[in-house]
Scaffold this active site. Structure first.
Site, PDB file in Angstrom:
ATOM      1  N   CYS A 114       0.821  -1.225   0.000  1.00 14.31           N
ATOM      2  CA  CYS A 114       0.000   0.000   0.000  1.00 14.31           C
ATOM      3  C   CYS A 114       0.851   1.270   0.000  1.00 14.31           C
ATOM      4  CB  CYS A 114      -0.939   0.008   1.192  1.00 14.31           C
ATOM      5  SG  CYS A 114      -2.057  -1.383   1.212  1.00 14.31           S
ATOM      6  N   HIS A 256      -3.121   7.194   2.718  1.00 16.99           N
ATOM      7  CA  HIS A 256      -3.547   5.921   2.140  1.00 16.99           C
ATOM      8  C   HIS A 256      -4.983   5.658   2.589  1.00 16.99           C
ATOM      9  CE1 HIS A 256      -3.884   1.823   1.067  1.00 16.99           C
ATOM     10  NE2 HIS A 256      -3.749   1.355   2.294  1.00 16.99           N
ATOM     11  N   ASN A 286     -10.058  -0.121   0.003  1.00 19.33           N
ATOM     12  CA  ASN A 286      -8.595  -0.080  -0.045  1.00 19.33           C
ATOM     13  C   ASN A 286      -8.116  -0.692  -1.371  1.00 19.33           C
ATOM     14  OD1 ASN A 286      -5.852  -0.448   0.317  1.00 19.33           O
ATOM     15  ND2 ASN A 286      -6.031  -1.304   2.385  1.00 19.33           N
TER      16      ASN A 286
END
Ligand code: UT7
Length: 329
Positions: A114, A256, A286
């Site tokens: 990520c 993020h 996500n």
């Protein structure tokens, strides 16, 4: 002679098919209300059976090229951040290079989960600062839903597919649009908090591993949550101190996008106003390395982010990897 980097253009793409919280209610024991309250996520986009990561990346890349006002033949390099490339080999960057029609330019994948986009930004920034390259395509793209266990309610509510891209260009000497800094980190001793067991050279896929559903991601959610907040907040403070900026100097924080509560807690940690946090987690969940470039592109196109503004980016992911960047956009 030293050069500076600017973000010359942005682009993104989310697949058409949508998986809502109500769809997930039919797969595992959960509710729309629980998911919304604990994560802020309402839906995620899932690619079609015949789509793969480079198909999403190609669409985002073409939009970024158009936004930067350059064509594929002006690119000097492709950096492709992903943990879900089309194949283990060759790299998705090489496949994308061919799909774009570029010939000969260097292209490689970068695996920092990520945090991939911040890692890629740092690598690209250094290639431009050194004077070696002028125009770099930086992509964060994932088809992560193929590694999601739709029997595991701890993870299946969270993830979606998507792609974001930026063109990193060489700034003019008097340019106000520059990448000011990047800071990267990693903590490998905590790698087991977020893991995908089967498929690597240590544990090739076997029937036994498939029976144990080890071909899907496993995550210790609560531990990841705590580490994510602490680490991203620390990375933001590091970036602000390095650039001698205060909270008032930052126009937008783009963390993020994993869980809205994580973003809120990061902002709270250093007294950053919630209203200046860019979040589109409700729309896409996500998407790993894609979250920051997609959020950046959306907020730029919907008029929230404007040229010349100061952006603080921060990410955290499997590895555990982390990073932050300050960009005068
Ligand atoms: O990119 C980085 C990677 N990932 C992340 O950043 C994700 C980080 N973690 C998270 O976002 C959160 O930890 C989750 C969303 C995964 C879980 O939220 P939480 O507030 O940390 O919940 P929890 O794990 O503390 O669980 C609370 C309760 C538990 O029940 P009991 O033990 O209190 O009775 C869970 O069993 O909620 C239960 N639960 C659920 N209930 C309904 C866990 N998942 C679900 C679910 N639906 N999907």
């Amino acid at each position: 002679m030293s050069y500076r980097t600017r973000i010359a253009g942005t682009g993104s793409y989310l697949p058409e098919k949508v998986l809502t919280n109500f769809d997930i209610e039919k797969l595992v024991e959960t509710t729309d209300a629980w998911i919304k309250e604990r994560t802020g996520i309402e839906r995620r986009h899932i690619c079609a059976d015949d789509e793969a990561t480079t198909d999403l990346a190609l669409r985002a890349a073409n939009k970024a090229l158009e936004s930067a006002g350059i064509t594929f033949d002006q690119l000097d390099m492709i950096i492709f951040c992903t943990v879900t490339g089309d194949h283990l080999m060759p790299s998705s960057a090489c496949i994308l290079q061919s799909k774009l029609g570029c010939k000969g330019i260097p292209a490689f994948d970068l695996q920092a989960a990520c945090s991939g986009f911040i890692y890629g930004l740092s690598v690209g920034d250094n290639f431009i600062r050194s004077g070696q390259y002028k125009n770099i395509l930086l992509v964060g793209a994932e088809v992560i839903h193929r590694y999601v266990d739709y029997k595991d309610r701890d993870t299946c509510i969270l993830f979606g597919d998507g792609a974001g891209a930026v063109i990193l260009g060489r700034a003019q000497p008097d340019d106000h649009q520059v990448v000011c800094s990047t800071h990267l980190g990693a903590e490998g001793s905590l790698a087991d908090l977020f893991f995908l067991q089967a498929g690597g050279s240590k544990t090739p896929i076997t029937h036994e591993l498939l029976d144990r559903r080890e071909n899907f991601m496993k995550m210790k959610g609560r531990e990841i949550f705590k580490n994510a907040v602490r680490t991203m907040a620390g990375a933001c403070e590091q970036a602000m101190a390095f650039n001698q900026l205060t909270v008032e100097d930052i126009d937008w924080l783009i963390p993020h996008q994993a869980n809205y509560r994580i973003m809120e807690a990061v902002a709270h940690f250093f007294d950053f106003p919630k209203e200046k946090v860019i979040s589109i987690v409700h729309e896409m969940g996500n998407t790993s390395a894609a979250t920051i470039p997609v959020a950046l592109d959306w907020a730029f196109r919907d008029g929230r982010i404007k040229r010349g503004q100061t952006l603080l980016l921060t990410a955290f992911g499997a590895g555990l990897t982390s990073g932050s960047a300050v960009v005068k956009f």
